[in-house]
Design an enzyme around this catalytic site. Structure first.
Site, PDB file in Angstrom:
ATOM      1  N   ASN A   3       0.850  -1.189   0.000  1.00  0.00           N
ATOM      2  CA  ASN A   3       0.000   0.000   0.000  1.00  0.00           C
ATOM      3  C   ASN A   3       0.889   1.243   0.000  1.00  0.00           C
ATOM      4  OD1 ASN A   3       0.410   0.973   2.845  1.00  0.00           O
ATOM      5  ND2 ASN A   3      -0.361  -1.084   3.276  1.00  0.00           N
TER       6      ASN A   3
ATOM      7  N   ASP B 189      -4.528  -6.000   5.230  1.00  0.00           N
ATOM      8  CA  ASP B 189      -5.575  -6.790   5.877  1.00  0.00           C
ATOM      9  C   ASP B 189      -5.538  -8.250   5.442  1.00  0.00           C
ATOM     10  OD1 ASP B 189      -6.781  -4.751   7.417  1.00  0.00           O
ATOM     11  OD2 ASP B 189      -7.578  -3.888   5.575  1.00  0.00           O
TER      12      ASP B 189
ATOM     13  N   LYS C 272       8.311 -18.159  -9.403  1.00  0.00           N
ATOM     14  CA  LYS C 272       7.655 -17.043 -10.074  1.00  0.00           C
ATOM     15  C   LYS C 272       6.491 -17.591 -10.914  1.00  0.00           C
ATOM     16  CE  LYS C 272       8.424 -13.398 -13.343  1.00  0.00           C
ATOM     17  NZ  LYS C 272       9.208 -12.982 -14.492  1.00  0.00           N
TER      18      LYS C 272
ATOM     19  N   PRO D 170      -3.277 -11.407  10.722  1.00  0.00           N
ATOM     20  CA  PRO D 170      -3.600 -11.119  12.126  1.00  0.00           C
ATOM     21  C   PRO D 170      -3.742  -9.620  12.320  1.00  0.00           C
ATOM     22  CG  PRO D 170      -1.271 -11.676  11.882  1.00  0.00           C
ATOM     23  CD  PRO D 170      -1.923 -11.935  10.556  1.00  0.00           C
ATOM     24  N   ASP D 171      -4.658  -9.228  13.204  1.00  0.00           N
ATOM     25  CA  ASP D 171      -4.781  -7.809  13.546  1.00  0.00           C
ATOM     26  C   ASP D 171      -3.829  -7.559  14.725  1.00  0.00           C
ATOM     27  OD1 ASP D 171      -5.593  -5.323  14.726  1.00  0.00           O
ATOM     28  OD2 ASP D 171      -7.408  -5.448  13.496  1.00  0.00           O
ATOM     29  N   ILE D 172      -2.741  -6.863  14.445  1.00  0.00           N
ATOM     30  CA  ILE D 172      -1.675  -6.714  15.455  1.00  0.00           C
ATOM     31  C   ILE D 172      -2.182  -5.886  16.627  1.00  0.00           C
ATOM     32  CG2 ILE D 172       0.702  -5.946  15.816  1.00  0.00           C
ATOM     33  CD1 ILE D 172       0.986  -6.207  12.676  1.00  0.00           C
TER      34      ILE D 172
ATOM     35  N   PHE E 148      -4.558   3.632  15.097  1.00  0.00           N
ATOM     36  CA  PHE E 148      -4.882   4.686  14.145  1.00  0.00           C
ATOM     37  C   PHE E 148      -6.116   4.272  13.354  1.00  0.00           C
ATOM     38  CE2 PHE E 148      -1.621   8.032  13.764  1.00  0.00           C
ATOM     39  CZ  PHE E 148      -0.848   7.648  14.849  1.00  0.00           C
TER      40      PHE E 148
ATOM     41  N   LYS F  58     -14.251   1.662  16.025  1.00  0.00           N
ATOM     42  CA  LYS F  58     -12.990   0.916  15.905  1.00  0.00           C
ATOM     43  C   LYS F  58     -12.300   0.810  17.257  1.00  0.00           C
ATOM     44  CE  LYS F  58     -11.005   1.097  12.015  1.00  0.00           C
ATOM     45  NZ  LYS F  58     -10.397   1.636  10.819  1.00  0.00           N
TER      46      LYS F  58
ATOM     47  N   LYS G  37     -11.420  -2.865  18.595  1.00  0.00           N
ATOM     48  CA  LYS G  37     -10.016  -3.305  18.710  1.00  0.00           C
ATOM     49  C   LYS G  37      -9.571  -3.425  20.167  1.00  0.00           C
ATOM     50  CE  LYS G  37      -8.681  -2.368  14.188  1.00  0.00           C
ATOM     51  NZ  LYS G  37      -7.700  -2.972  13.298  1.00  0.00           N
TER      52      LYS G  37
HETATM   53  O1  C5P Z   1      -8.900  -1.911  10.850  1.00  0.00           O
HETATM   54  P1  C5P Z   1      -7.983  -0.846  10.417  1.00  0.00           P
HETATM   55  O2  C5P Z   1      -6.890  -1.346   9.485  1.00  0.00           O
HETATM   56  O3  C5P Z   1      -8.624   0.395   9.896  1.00  0.00           O
HETATM   57  O4  C5P Z   1      -7.268  -0.407  11.778  1.00  0.00           O
HETATM   58  C1  C5P Z   1      -6.229   0.481  11.789  1.00  0.00           C
HETATM   59  C2  C5P Z   1      -5.421   0.297  13.029  1.00  0.00           C
HETATM   60  O5  C5P Z   1      -5.181  -1.084  13.285  1.00  0.00           O
HETATM   61  C3  C5P Z   1      -4.035   0.898  12.886  1.00  0.00           C
HETATM   62  O6  C5P Z   1      -3.602   1.308  14.165  1.00  0.00           O
HETATM   63  C4  C5P Z   1      -3.205  -0.262  12.375  1.00  0.00           C
HETATM   64  O7  C5P Z   1      -1.829  -0.104  12.667  1.00  0.00           O
HETATM   65  C5  C5P Z   1      -3.822  -1.418  13.114  1.00  0.00           C
HETATM   66  N1  C5P Z   1      -3.788  -2.706  12.388  1.00  0.00           N
HETATM   67  C6  C5P Z   1      -2.992  -3.718  12.852  1.00  0.00           C
HETATM   68  N2  C5P Z   1      -2.987  -4.942  12.224  1.00  0.00           N
HETATM   69  C7  C5P Z   1      -3.784  -5.158  11.151  1.00  0.00           C
HETATM   70  C8  C5P Z   1      -4.604  -4.127  10.671  1.00  0.00           C
HETATM   71  C9  C5P Z   1      -4.569  -2.923  11.314  1.00  0.00           C
HETATM   72  O8  C5P Z   1      -2.248  -3.510  13.825  1.00  0.00           O
HETATM   73  N3  C5P Z   1      -3.760  -6.343  10.549  1.00  0.00           N
END
Ligand code: C5P
Length: 400
Positions: free
Chosen positions: A208, A276, A286, A303-305, A323, A337, A341
């Protein structure tokens, strides 16, 4: 901040000792006095002559040098400085420090001192990760010894990993922070930054447009307030913050592992634009154009960190900040959010193309906390960072 200060620089025996010569220059340029001390092994890597020529004063080497005792005893030498810097700090020197061993001039000075000590470790990656060194690190941190680095990267011994000594300018930034003794001194903060790259095959990846500018600025602002910062960054284009411990990763899963490895922390700021999704089964070769069928990519969730760290039962940082980059209904989406989260604060911004925020130098954010939402005026990303760092310092200050 360094002007007029007196620095005792202990140079240990490692190949990184050559960087200590540049460090002496950088400190001198900022108007501080350097009194150099070489360990016996240190003198195998850089000569006392080059060290004293650059420092403009004698390089001390021997505990039993009577002339030195007549000029200045070792106790006085260890206490007359404003800051003691050990660069490179070898595994051996750290082991001596952690155990109170005083069998040469450097280790005796370190045991006799009541001055703040900052060390820049440098060693082979296996030595750094060894259980004994890790135990010593924990002991030294508990004793209030400041750390700068080591960084991760190619090493002189041909291996790759953590163990490279921090660069001279990073050490200078950490020295300034240590001498400033800011409100975040002794606090550890993790900052994630930049995009992630999710491989499709060995040559292609999903990415991105995040530059990492806001994350770098936040890390630098936290360093300036005296924090020990671990900066976990994807492949970003913005310059890395000086004085932070830099951990470079590519994928979301590596970023999560790096954040977990950096715990415990007092606060964590998740500024990274994490992908995501990743490609479910990346190809080891390749992917070829066969002229007939188009490749199909199947995705799976990363994973959502932020959510993972915020949900930790043990070892959750006291302050977890996420963020929210939104293009519509910023307040409502960001507030939802924050709850989803499980984080304490959300820094929300509108990244619609018309705002020019994504990739630009400015940002207009809303800080969402348990108390409600606070609109900050549009300002430079470095100012947003400084204001956020101040708020983090205030919140952590209340917590104790
Ligand atoms: O869900 P979204 O991507 O909008 O959430 C943004 C926040 O979640 C940011 O703080 C981003 O660093 C964190 N994030 C994360 N791991 C992910 C997706 C988002 O830590 N896989």
């Amino acid at each position: 901040m360094l002007a007029g200060r007196s620095i005792l620089l202990i140079i240990g025996g490692g190949i990184a000792a050559y960087k200590a010569l540049d460090l002496i220059r950088r400190i001198g340029e900022r108007g501080a006095r350097v009194t150099p001390v070489l360990t016996r092994a240190g003198a195998e890597f850089v000569t006392p002559l080059s060290v004293s020529a650059l420092a403009g004063r004698k390089a001390y080497q021997d505990l039993f040098d009577l002339t030195d005792e007549a000029e200045m005893g070792h106790i006085e030498l260890s206490r007359s400085a404003d800051l003691i810097v050990v660069a490179p700090a070898t595994a051996d020197l750290m082991a001596k420090m952690a155990n109170g061993i005083a069998n040469d001039l450097a280790s005796t000075l370190l045991l006799a001192t009541d001055t703040p000590v900052l060390i820049a470790p440098a060693m082979n990656v296996r030595m750094w990760t060894h259980a004994a060194t890790q135990r010593n690190i924990a002991t030294l941190k508990g004793d209030g010894i400041g750390f700068v680095g080591p960084n991760e990267g190619d090493m002189a011994c041909g291996e790759f990993g953590p163990g490279r000594m921090a660069e001279p300018l990073e050490i200078v930034a950490a020295m300034e922070a240590a001498l400033a003794g800011g409100p975040l001194a002794g606090r550890h903060v993790i900052v994630t930054s930049g995009p992630t790259h999710e491989p499709i095959d060995p040559v292609r990846y999903l990415a991105n447009r995040s530059s990492g500018a806001q994350g770098s600025a936040i890390a630098a602002a936290l360093v300036a307030l005296g924090a020990e910062v671990t900066f976990v960054t994807g492949p970003a284009s913005a310059p890395e913050p000086a004085g932070a411990r830099i951990v470079r990763v590519e994928t979301a899963r590596q970023m999560l592992a790096a954040v977990e490895a950096a715990l415990p922390a007092d606060a964590a700021v998740f500024a990274a634009a994490v992908a995501d999704w990743r490609v479910k089964s990346r190809s080891d070769q390749k992917i070829k154009k066969d002229g007939a069928t188009l490749p199909r990519l199947e995705f799976t969730e990363n994973p959502d960190i932020l959510a993972t760290i915020a949900a930790r039962k043990a070892g959750r940082p006291a302050l977890v900040i996420g963020f929210a980059a939104e293009t519509e209904n910023v307040l409502a989406n960001a507030t939802a959010k924050r709850a989803r989260k499980g984080c304490d604060w959300i820094v929300a911004n509108d990244v619609s193309p018309a705002t020019g925020i994504m990739g630009g130098a400015e940002n207009a954010v809303t800080l969402i906390t348990a108390e409600g939402a606070e609109d900050w005026p549009r300002m430079r990303k470095s100012e947003v960072a400084a204001k956020l760092a101040d708020r983090i310092a205030a919140a952590l200050g209340q917590e104790i």
